[in-house]
Design a protein around this motif. Structure first.
Motif, PDB file in Angstrom:
ATOM      1  N   MET A 164       0.824  -1.440  -0.002  1.00 37.60           N
ATOM      2  CA  MET A 164       0.087  -0.105  -0.002  1.00 37.60           C
ATOM      3  C   MET A 164       1.016   1.086   0.160  1.00 37.60           C
ATOM      4  O   MET A 164       0.368   2.300  -0.031  1.00 37.60           O
ATOM      5  CB  MET A 164      -0.857   0.005   1.304  1.00 37.60           C
ATOM      6  N   ALA A 165       2.098   1.247  -0.084  1.00 38.88           N
ATOM      7  CA  ALA A 165       3.060   2.219   0.209  1.00 38.88           C
ATOM      8  C   ALA A 165       4.164   2.003  -1.061  1.00 38.88           C
ATOM      9  O   ALA A 165       4.823   1.079  -1.464  1.00 38.88           O
ATOM     10  CB  ALA A 165       3.633   2.453   1.546  1.00 38.88           C
ATOM     11  N   ASN A 166       4.683   3.469  -1.386  1.00 32.57           N
ATOM     12  CA  ASN A 166       5.959   3.327  -1.894  1.00 32.57           C
ATOM     13  C   ASN A 166       7.124   3.852  -1.289  1.00 32.57           C
ATOM     14  O   ASN A 166       6.995   4.837  -0.807  1.00 32.57           O
ATOM     15  CB  ASN A 166       5.687   4.508  -3.572  1.00 32.57           C
ATOM     16  N   LEU A 167       8.000   3.197  -1.224  1.00 32.46           N
ATOM     17  CA  LEU A 167       9.159   3.343  -0.579  1.00 32.46           C
ATOM     18  C   LEU A 167      10.688   3.690  -1.247  1.00 32.46           C
ATOM     19  O   LEU A 167      10.718   2.951  -2.303  1.00 32.46           O
ATOM     20  CB  LEU A 167       9.560   2.314   0.692  1.00 32.46           C
ATOM     21  N   CYS A 168      11.616   4.480  -0.908  1.00 32.59           N
ATOM     22  CA  CYS A 168      12.792   4.672  -1.485  1.00 32.59           C
ATOM     23  C   CYS A 168      13.666   3.303  -1.223  1.00 32.59           C
ATOM     24  O   CYS A 168      13.181   2.548  -0.514  1.00 32.59           O
ATOM     25  CB  CYS A 168      13.376   5.820  -0.927  1.00 32.59           C
ATOM     26  N   ASP A 169      14.589   3.107  -2.036  1.00 30.79           N
ATOM     27  CA  ASP A 169      15.580   1.882  -1.776  1.00 30.79           C
ATOM     28  C   ASP A 169      15.985   1.920  -0.387  1.00 30.79           C
ATOM     29  O   ASP A 169      15.822   0.755   0.302  1.00 30.79           O
ATOM     30  CB  ASP A 169      16.762   2.136  -2.653  1.00 30.79           C
ATOM     31  N   VAL A 170      16.440   3.079   0.191  1.00 32.87           N
ATOM     32  CA  VAL A 170      17.059   2.935   1.653  1.00 32.87           C
ATOM     33  C   VAL A 170      15.677   2.326   2.612  1.00 32.87           C
ATOM     34  O   VAL A 170      16.052   1.482   3.415  1.00 32.87           O
ATOM     35  CB  VAL A 170      17.584   4.117   1.963  1.00 32.87           C
ATOM     36  N   CYS A 171      14.718   2.977   2.563  1.00 33.57           N
ATOM     37  CA  CYS A 171      13.758   2.556   3.342  1.00 33.57           C
ATOM     38  C   CYS A 171      13.253   1.180   3.180  1.00 33.57           C
ATOM     39  O   CYS A 171      13.100   0.436   3.998  1.00 33.57           O
ATOM     40  CB  CYS A 171      12.421   3.431   3.362  1.00 33.57           C
ATOM     41  N   TRP A 172      13.012   0.617   1.994  1.00 37.44           N
ATOM     42  CA  TRP A 172      12.706  -0.544   1.691  1.00 37.44           C
ATOM     43  C   TRP A 172      13.668  -1.599   2.252  1.00 37.44           C
ATOM     44  O   TRP A 172      13.322  -2.504   2.828  1.00 37.44           O
ATOM     45  CB  TRP A 172      12.384  -0.636   0.120  1.00 37.44           C
ATOM     46  N   ASN A 173      14.865  -1.350   1.894  1.00 36.83           N
ATOM     47  CA  ASN A 173      16.021  -2.410   2.222  1.00 36.83           C
ATOM     48  C   ASN A 173      16.150  -2.604   3.803  1.00 36.83           C
ATOM     49  O   ASN A 173      16.208  -3.574   4.478  1.00 36.83           O
ATOM     50  CB  ASN A 173      17.337  -1.957   1.885  1.00 36.83           C
ATOM     51  N   THR A 174      15.734  -1.313   4.588  1.00 40.88           N
ATOM     52  CA  THR A 174      15.846  -1.279   5.947  1.00 40.88           C
ATOM     53  C   THR A 174      14.642  -2.252   6.569  1.00 40.88           C
ATOM     54  O   THR A 174      14.846  -3.262   7.345  1.00 40.88           O
ATOM     55  CB  THR A 174      15.879   0.056   6.576  1.00 40.88           C
ATOM     56  N   ILE A 175      13.339  -2.161   6.015  1.00 37.99           N
ATOM     57  CA  ILE A 175      12.064  -2.599   6.399  1.00 37.99           C
ATOM     58  C   ILE A 175      12.409  -4.267   6.047  1.00 37.99           C
ATOM     59  O   ILE A 175      11.922  -5.141   6.812  1.00 37.99           O
ATOM     60  CB  ILE A 175      11.138  -2.099   5.901  1.00 37.99           C
ATOM     61  N   ALA A 176      12.575  -4.494   4.702  1.00 40.92           N
ATOM     62  CA  ALA A 176      12.790  -6.031   4.437  1.00 40.92           C
ATOM     63  C   ALA A 176      14.047  -6.643   5.127  1.00 40.92           C
ATOM     64  O   ALA A 176      13.724  -7.709   5.516  1.00 40.92           O
ATOM     65  CB  ALA A 176      13.098  -5.909   2.838  1.00 40.92           C
ATOM     66  N   ASN A 177      15.080  -5.879   5.362  1.00 43.43           N
ATOM     67  CA  ASN A 177      16.077  -6.513   6.167  1.00 43.43           C
ATOM     68  C   ASN A 177      15.512  -6.900   7.958  1.00 43.43           C
ATOM     69  O   ASN A 177      15.799  -7.905   8.295  1.00 43.43           O
ATOM     70  CB  ASN A 177      17.348  -5.851   6.144  1.00 43.43           C
ATOM     71  N   GLU A 178      14.981  -5.929   8.463  1.00 41.62           N
ATOM     72  CA  GLU A 178      14.352  -6.300   9.658  1.00 41.62           C
ATOM     73  C   GLU A 178      13.390  -7.273   9.512  1.00 41.62           C
ATOM     74  O   GLU A 178      13.252  -8.120  10.610  1.00 41.62           O
ATOM     75  CB  GLU A 178      13.856  -5.038  10.097  1.00 41.62           C
ATOM     76  N   MET A 179      12.580  -7.372   8.664  1.00 43.95           N
ATOM     77  CA  MET A 179      11.558  -8.576   8.507  1.00 43.95           C
ATOM     78  C   MET A 179      12.294 -10.026   8.489  1.00 43.95           C
ATOM     79  O   MET A 179      11.785 -10.932   8.962  1.00 43.95           O
ATOM     80  CB  MET A 179      10.427  -8.121   7.427  1.00 43.95           C
ATOM     81  N   ALA A 180      13.314  -9.892   7.498  1.00 36.75           N
ATOM     82  CA  ALA A 180      14.115 -11.145   7.108  1.00 36.75           C
ATOM     83  C   ALA A 180      14.702 -11.417   8.712  1.00 36.75           C
ATOM     84  O   ALA A 180      14.658 -12.582   8.822  1.00 36.75           O
ATOM     85  CB  ALA A 180      15.121 -10.847   6.248  1.00 36.75           C
ATOM     86  N   GLU A 181      15.219 -10.582   9.186  1.00 38.18           N
ATOM     87  CA  GLU A 181      16.045 -10.896  10.630  1.00 38.18           C
ATOM     88  C   GLU A 181      15.064 -11.759  11.362  1.00 38.18           C
ATOM     89  O   GLU A 181      15.230 -12.664  12.093  1.00 38.18           O
ATOM     90  CB  GLU A 181      16.595  -9.653  11.178  1.00 38.18           C
ATOM     91  N   VAL A 182      13.875 -10.957  11.654  1.00 41.21           N
ATOM     92  CA  VAL A 182      12.791 -11.704  12.464  1.00 41.21           C
ATOM     93  C   VAL A 182      12.348 -13.128  11.997  1.00 41.21           C
ATOM     94  O   VAL A 182      12.078 -13.721  12.798  1.00 41.21           O
ATOM     95  CB  VAL A 182      11.396 -10.596  12.744  1.00 41.21           C
ATOM     96  N   ASP A 183      12.024 -12.970  10.843  1.00 39.99           N
ATOM     97  CA  ASP A 183      11.449 -14.192  10.289  1.00 39.99           C
ATOM     98  C   ASP A 183      12.395 -15.474   9.965  1.00 39.99           C
ATOM     99  O   ASP A 183      12.125 -16.711   9.633  1.00 39.99           O
ATOM    100  CB  ASP A 183      10.855 -14.008   8.857  1.00 39.99           C
ATOM    101  N   GLY A 184      13.885 -15.070  10.002  1.00 42.10           N
ATOM    102  CA  GLY A 184      14.707 -16.099   9.820  1.00 42.10           C
ATOM    103  C   GLY A 184      14.915 -16.277   8.323  1.00 42.10           C
ATOM    104  O   GLY A 184      15.466 -17.290   7.798  1.00 42.10           O
ATOM    105  N   ALA A 185      14.575 -15.465   7.417  1.00 37.54           N
ATOM    106  CA  ALA A 185      14.656 -15.378   5.962  1.00 37.54           C
ATOM    107  C   ALA A 185      16.224 -15.056   5.593  1.00 37.54           C
ATOM    108  O   ALA A 185      16.334 -13.966   5.028  1.00 37.54           O
ATOM    109  CB  ALA A 185      13.633 -14.649   5.513  1.00 37.54           C
ATOM    110  N   THR A 186      17.319 -15.623   6.055  1.00 38.85           N
ATOM    111  CA  THR A 186      18.430 -15.126   5.839  1.00 38.85           C
ATOM    112  C   THR A 186      19.357 -16.108   4.694  1.00 38.85           C
ATOM    113  O   THR A 186      20.484 -16.109   4.810  1.00 38.85           O
ATOM    114  CB  THR A 186      19.557 -15.089   7.244  1.00 38.85           C
ATOM    115  N   ALA A 187      18.603 -16.882   4.032  1.00 42.57           N
ATOM    116  CA  ALA A 187      19.134 -17.740   3.051  1.00 42.57           C
ATOM    117  C   ALA A 187      19.882 -16.994   1.825  1.00 42.57           C
ATOM    118  O   ALA A 187      19.202 -16.020   1.505  1.00 42.57           O
ATOM    119  CB  ALA A 187      18.208 -18.961   2.646  1.00 42.57           C
TER     120      ALA A 187
END
Length: 130
Positions: free
Chosen positions: A10-33
């Protein structure tokens, strides 16, 4: 700015914001492959399935809906046998074609599945070092 991920947000994010959010989600979910390598279309040699470096078991590596990669077990289990932080589902991306062109892993959150409903456990739940 443009949309990110494999599923419309529902939102458009810049590269820095997107990577920050996606990396935090990946860390919490264990999606580090690491992502799967793209095979050369001219190479017809057999591609071995990935294995876990810790336990040596076969794993399936899938992209997540937020463009990170997760190692999942090769079997589905009933939701009652998989603790909540390790529950994933494989979902086909919507297309106009009846043939599934892309599948992503989505973490099961919000509404708990029924106890007998199949989910795919994260490999880290089943990983036992040799």
């Amino acid at each position: 700015m443009r949309e990110r991920g494999r599923i419309d947000l529902m939102a458009n994010l810049c590269d820095v914001c997107w990577n920050t959010i996606a990396n935090e989600m990946a860390e919490v979910d264990g999606a580090t492959a690491a992502p799967r390598p793209d095979p050369d279309p001219d190479d017809v040699s057999w591609i071995e399935p990935p294995t876990c470096p810790t336990c040596g078991a076969s794993v399936r590596v899938w992209p997540t809906n937020y463009d990170r990669w997760v190692s999942l077990a090769t079997v589905e289990l009933p939701a009652k046998d998989v603790p909540e932080p390790f529950r994933w589902r494989l979902t086909k991306l919507p297309t106009r074609s009846p043939i599934a062109t892309d599948i992503v892993a989505v973490r099961v959150r919000g509404v708990d599945p029924l106890p007998g409903e199949p989910v795919v456990p994260a490999h880290r739940m089943m990983c036992v070092p040799e």
